[in-house]
Design an enzyme around this catalytic site. Structure first.
Site, PDB file in Angstrom:
ATOM      1  N   LYS A  65       0.806  -1.229   0.000  1.00  0.00           N
ATOM      2  CA  LYS A  65       0.000   0.000   0.000  1.00  0.00           C
ATOM      3  C   LYS A  65       0.838   1.279   0.000  1.00  0.00           C
ATOM      4  O   LYS A  65       0.488   2.243  -0.678  1.00  0.00           O
ATOM      5  CB  LYS A  65      -0.929   0.016   1.222  1.00  0.00           C
ATOM      6  CG  LYS A  65      -1.985  -1.076   1.217  1.00  0.00           C
ATOM      7  CD  LYS A  65      -2.880  -0.920   2.431  1.00  0.00           C
ATOM      8  CE  LYS A  65      -3.737  -2.131   2.660  1.00  0.00           C
ATOM      9  NZ  LYS A  65      -4.660  -1.956   3.796  1.00  0.00           N
ATOM     10  N   ASP A 102      -9.663   2.373   3.296  1.00  0.00           N
ATOM     11  CA  ASP A 102      -9.622   1.685   4.597  1.00  0.00           C
ATOM     12  C   ASP A 102     -10.299   2.511   5.707  1.00  0.00           C
ATOM     13  O   ASP A 102     -11.086   1.985   6.495  1.00  0.00           O
ATOM     14  CB  ASP A 102      -8.179   1.394   5.001  1.00  0.00           C
ATOM     15  CG  ASP A 102      -7.569   0.273   4.183  1.00  0.00           C
ATOM     16  OD1 ASP A 102      -8.325  -0.616   3.742  1.00  0.00           O
ATOM     17  OD2 ASP A 102      -6.344   0.277   3.988  1.00  0.00           O
TER      18      ASP A 102
END
Ligand code: ATR
Length: 275
Positions: A65, A102
């Site tokens: 990420k 997220d």
């Protein structure tokens, strides 16, 4: 046939294919979502390869990420840029856009459970990648944030970026007492027999407890339920971060209940050794 994928390493454990394939089917899309093991070194070639092959969307997971942003091949949206991590890529005619869904997943999970956030005292335990995404998102919702972490230095560094206060775990009990929302962003509780995050009996019925762990019901959430507090598990964050990604890719409203059912079924299958 539209192709979607998730890149990560390790990736075998990922529940995203079960969740997203169920969602794509429910939306009537002729599509397939597959998991690919991709190392940090191969990430640039893999993303460019997916674009060249006409993929419709990608997710990234551990350990990719942060790396995705450093590659400079994506145009990150402002939230992904602030968080410093991308978990969703959309391919457009003009290029590749990176998002971080997220924190949104956590926020949606809390709102769905009826938890108010604006003006509330939120205690984030942990200061890693998940804590970072959640801290930035809660800050945008005007929560009053405290961050407690084993490494106090990391807590203070993250706190400085989101206008919060950072503490070590020795302050945890005092902070829990003052908080309206308590979020476990550490890996404590992932394995049965892990040391307790909090002494039992500290949580109150007026509080909300949210755990990002989704593979089992943690002691933290068991305590919250026993206290009559609102208890939200990590499955809902997983589902909502995936739902947001799906909405970015397809422009359609994600079938959240279908996705939750697919994740809980996949987890049950894993627990009974059929996964
Ligand atoms: P993620 O990306 O899932 O957030 P991470 O970046 O590795 O994962 O962060 C893990 C978090 O769990 C960190 O806040 C870590 O604390 P440190 O920063 O002090 O390492 C926390 N953590 C892991 N094991 C822990 C333990 N046994 N007790 C307390 N905190 C722990």
């Amino acid at each position: 046939m539209k192709i979607f994928g998730i890149f990560g390493d390790p990736i075998e454990h990922s529940l995203s294919p079960a969740m997203q394939n169920a969602a794509l089917l429910a939306l009537g899309e002729t599509a397939c979502y597959h998991a690919f093991r991709v190392s940090r070194e191969d990430l640039s070639a893999a993303i460019l390869g997916a674009k060249a092959m006409g993929f419709s969307g990608l997710n990234l997971t551990i350990p990719l990420k942060e790396k995705a942003l450093q590659l400079d091949i994506l145009e990150p949206d402002p939230l992904a840029s602030a968080i410093g991590a991308v978990n969703t890529i959309s391919f457009t005619k003009s290029g590749m856009v990176g998002y971080n869904t997220d924190g949104w997943g956590a926020l949606r999970a809390l709102y769905d459970a009826g938890v108010e956030i604006r003006g509330k005292m939120a205690l984030i335990i942990g200061a890693g990648g998940a804590a970072r995404a959640i801290a930035y998102t809660l800050q945008q919702e005007d929560a009053e944030i405290s961050i407690a972490n084993r490494s106090i230095k990391k807590a203070q560094e993250l706190a400085a970026q989101v206008d919060a206060c950072g503490f070590g775990l020795s302050d945890l009990e005092r902070l829990v007492d003052k908080a309206d929302i308590i979020i476990n962003c550490t890996s404590v509780g992932m394995r049965m027999g892990d040391p307790r995050l909090l002494r039992t009996g500290l949580l109150k019925s007026s509080q909300a407890a949210f755990d990002i762990i989704y593979n089992r019901e943690t002691e933290f959430l068991q305590d919250a339920r026993a206290a009559g507090a609102v208890a939200v598990d990590g499955v809902m964050m997983l589902v909502h971060q995936g739902a947001k990604a799906l909405e970015i890719w397809t422009g359609k409203k994600a079938p959240v209940q279908v996705m939750e059912r697919a994740v809980r079924e996949a987890l049950r299958a894993k627990q009974t050794g059929q996964g």
